[in-house]
Design a protein around this motif. Structure first.
Motif, PDB file in Angstrom:
ATOM      1  N   SER A  50       0.829  -1.213   0.000  1.00 45.03           N
ATOM      2  CA  SER A  50       0.000   0.000   0.000  1.00 45.03           C
ATOM      3  C   SER A  50       0.859   1.257   0.000  1.00 45.03           C
ATOM      4  CB  SER A  50      -0.931  -0.003   1.217  1.00 45.03           C
ATOM      5  OG  SER A  50      -1.862  -1.048   1.148  1.00 45.03           O
ATOM      6  N   LEU A 219     -11.574  10.784   2.790  1.00 43.20           N
ATOM      7  CA  LEU A 219     -11.300   9.488   2.163  1.00 43.20           C
ATOM      8  C   LEU A 219     -10.356   8.648   3.010  1.00 43.20           C
ATOM      9  CD1 LEU A 219     -10.777  10.105  -1.678  1.00 43.20           C
ATOM     10  CD2 LEU A 219     -12.544   8.719  -0.593  1.00 43.20           C
ATOM     11  N   TRP A 223     -11.468   5.079   4.614  1.00 41.75           N
ATOM     12  CA  TRP A 223     -10.785   3.852   4.198  1.00 41.75           C
ATOM     13  C   TRP A 223     -10.114   3.126   5.359  1.00 41.75           C
ATOM     14  CZ3 TRP A 223     -10.990   0.442   0.550  1.00 41.75           C
ATOM     15  CH2 TRP A 223     -11.567   0.787  -0.677  1.00 41.75           C
ATOM     16  N   TYR A 226     -13.177   1.234   6.428  1.00 43.14           N
ATOM     17  CA  TYR A 226     -13.625   0.334   5.358  1.00 43.14           C
ATOM     18  C   TYR A 226     -12.713  -0.897   5.290  1.00 43.14           C
ATOM     19  CZ  TYR A 226     -15.280  -1.164   0.739  1.00 43.14           C
ATOM     20  OH  TYR A 226     -15.809  -1.891  -0.297  1.00 43.14           O
ATOM     21  N   GLN A 227     -11.430  -0.673   5.532  1.00 46.82           N
ATOM     22  CA  GLN A 227     -10.456  -1.762   5.442  1.00 46.82           C
ATOM     23  C   GLN A 227     -10.715  -2.865   6.466  1.00 46.82           C
ATOM     24  OE1 GLN A 227      -8.679  -1.951   2.934  1.00 46.82           O
ATOM     25  NE2 GLN A 227      -6.954  -3.294   3.301  1.00 46.82           N
ATOM     26  N   GLU A 314     -20.484   3.686  -0.596  1.00 48.11           N
ATOM     27  CA  GLU A 314     -19.195   3.879  -1.282  1.00 48.11           C
ATOM     28  C   GLU A 314     -19.400   4.181  -2.769  1.00 48.11           C
ATOM     29  OE1 GLU A 314     -16.650   0.633  -2.681  1.00 48.11           O
ATOM     30  OE2 GLU A 314     -17.804  -0.733  -1.418  1.00 48.11           O
ATOM     31  N   PHE A 318     -17.442   7.622  -3.366  1.00 44.67           N
ATOM     32  CA  PHE A 318     -16.052   7.550  -3.809  1.00 44.67           C
ATOM     33  C   PHE A 318     -15.790   8.136  -5.193  1.00 44.67           C
ATOM     34  CE2 PHE A 318     -14.983   3.743  -0.808  1.00 44.67           C
ATOM     35  CZ  PHE A 318     -15.060   4.616   0.269  1.00 44.67           C
ATOM     36  N   PRO A 345      -6.685   7.349  -0.146  1.00 43.76           N
ATOM     37  CA  PRO A 345      -7.302   6.043   0.123  1.00 43.76           C
ATOM     38  C   PRO A 345      -6.271   4.945   0.359  1.00 43.76           C
ATOM     39  CG  PRO A 345      -8.392   7.106  -1.712  1.00 43.76           C
ATOM     40  CD  PRO A 345      -7.172   7.924  -1.414  1.00 43.76           C
ATOM     41  N   SER A 346      -5.171   4.961  -0.409  1.00 42.31           N
ATOM     42  CA  SER A 346      -4.119   3.953  -0.214  1.00 42.31           C
ATOM     43  C   SER A 346      -3.511   4.056   1.178  1.00 42.31           C
ATOM     44  CB  SER A 346      -3.025   4.114  -1.276  1.00 42.31           C
ATOM     45  OG  SER A 346      -3.519   3.840  -2.565  1.00 42.31           O
ATOM     46  N   ARG A 349      -5.910   2.463   3.551  1.00 44.50           N
ATOM     47  CA  ARG A 349      -5.826   1.003   3.455  1.00 44.50           C
ATOM     48  C   ARG A 349      -4.571   0.472   4.133  1.00 44.50           C
ATOM     49  NH1 ARG A 349      -8.284   2.036  -1.716  1.00 44.50           N
ATOM     50  NH2 ARG A 349      -6.261   2.344  -2.722  1.00 44.50           N
TER      51      ARG A 349
END
Length: 398
Positions: A50, A219, A223, A226-227, A314, A318, A345-346, A349
């Motif tokens: 990531s 974001l 995330w 969300y992860q 999402e 997104f 976002p990365s 994550r």
């Protein structure tokens, strides 16, 4: 030299998402069950993947504004294809994690360039362009993860061979169709003349910067939580005696509802609301609701419901943020902000599994869902306050 046709950009993005989705579903199982490494080691490797994706997106976005993106994108596709090809022939330790980091760098690079190229498609509304990109990317993920489930036994070589072939085809599509001249449309030229601080000195109005970073940070936070669906929630469901196959089915539900919602939004031209910010708020409400459901979830049907609501949220939210970044950034800075729209976002994550594990170990799974609900609700409140206060002062670059 004419404008890049959206269908070729969508085709390339679709193949990239299929190839990329061959990597993450099998990494934990392959490294832990086949290569025999601990889940901690697997977590570190995924985090490095990531981080590499963040670096790739950030650097690619900056370079897009200053150089010919055509050759840089082809280089990124070739680099990713070669990394995949190595894993066809050598996929043991430590080559596998090294190539995984290289793949993260390449896919982050490609994603930023694809989104940046989306800003050059002026014949379509920006919200429609980014909605379609999000649609084909998730369609590719749904197909890719399904193929992994059907093909993967103990050997990853066949999957990486298919992925390499996809990137070779992507390279050919890009080489034949992506070399177009980047020109300001007349409307954008006039806007640049009217907004001289942004266009002449390459500095955006302060209010544009504040709003965009507010959305990017949103974001990042979303995330992080969300992860948890990719990591800790599977453990929680197993503790409730819900089998792993039922957890896997949730991702089929996720893919199905993304396709349904995105098809609806595409039919509506990417617009559920006239104001794109209102669409972001609306989607975030759904995401909050999904974690509220998880607080009380003890039966499988509750997890299915939470996943459906999360997916609707999402799919609404997104794609809007890179579209807004396109609207608020001047011509010479679009690549930079599309890179940031991919990097944040990365980053979420990357740190999500660690943040979730710390909350669970210190408190409980239910506490994690409560924290997620409260954190995203606070982010929504901050967005509404800042954006509604200042949006009339925004400078738009259509």
């Amino acid at each position: 030299m004419k404008e890049l046709k959206l269908r070729y950009l969508l085709l390339g993005s679709w193949m990239d998402s299929i190839g990329m989705s061959f990597v993450w579903p099998l990494t934990t199982v392959y490294m832990h069950n086949i290569l025999g490494h601990s889940l901690t080691v697997v977590g570190i490797v995924l985090m490095l993947n990531s981080v590499a994706s963040i670096v790739g997106s950030f650097v690619a976005g900056r370079l897009f504004d200053k150089h010919d993106g055509y050759y840089l994108l082809l280089g990124g596709i070739a680099f990713t294809a070669l990394s995949m090809l190595v894993l066809v022939f050598v996929n043991d330790w430590p080559i596998y994690p090294i190539m995984l980091v290289c793949i993260g760098l390449g896919t982050g690079w490609i994603l930023a360039f694809v989104n940046a190229l989306g800003t050059t498609v002026h014949s379509k509304d920006g919200r429609f362009v980014f909605n379609m990109l999000y649609f084909v990317q998730n369609l590719g993920v749904m197909i890719g993860t399904a193929v992994v489930g059907l093909m993967f036994k103990d050997d990853v070589a066949p999957l990486f061979a298919i992925s390499t072939a996809l990137y070779v085809v992507f390279f050919v599509v890009a080489a034949m169709n992506y070399h177009v001249k980047r020109e300001r449309p007349e409307s954008l030229q006039q806007m640049d003349q009217d907004a001289q601080p942004a266009s002449k000195t390459q500095r955006m109005p302060h209010v544009n910067v504040v709003i965009m970073y507010t959305l990017f940070i949103s974001l990042f936070v979303i995330w992080i939580f969300y992860q948890q669906w990719n990591s800790n929630i599977s453990v929680y469901m197993l503790s409730l005696h819900i089998p792993l196959k039922d957890y896997s089915f949730l991702w089929t539900v996720n893919g199905l509802f993304i396709v349904i919602v995105q098809a609806f939004l595409s039919w509506k031209g990417g617009k559920m609301f006239k104001d794109p910010f209102h669409q972001v708020y609306f989607g975030m409400i759904f995401i909050i609701a999904s974690f509220v459901i998880l607080v009380f979830a003890t039966q499988y049907i509750a997890f299915v419901l939470a996943m459906i609501i999360l997916t609707i949220g999402e799919a609404i939210t997104f794609p809007q943020i890179p579209a807004i970044a396109n609207l608020l950034s001047p011509y010479g800075m679009k690549g930079r902000y599309q890179g940031l729209a991919s990097s944040f976002p990365s980053a979420g994550r990357a740190v999500g599994p660690l943040v979730g594990s710390l909350i669970i170990d210190t408190f409980s799974f239910v506490s994690l869902f409560v924290v997620a609900s409260v954190a995203i609700a606070l982010i929504l409140f901050v967005n509404i306050v800042l954006i509604e206060r200042d949006k009339n002062e925004l400078t738009e670059y259509k």
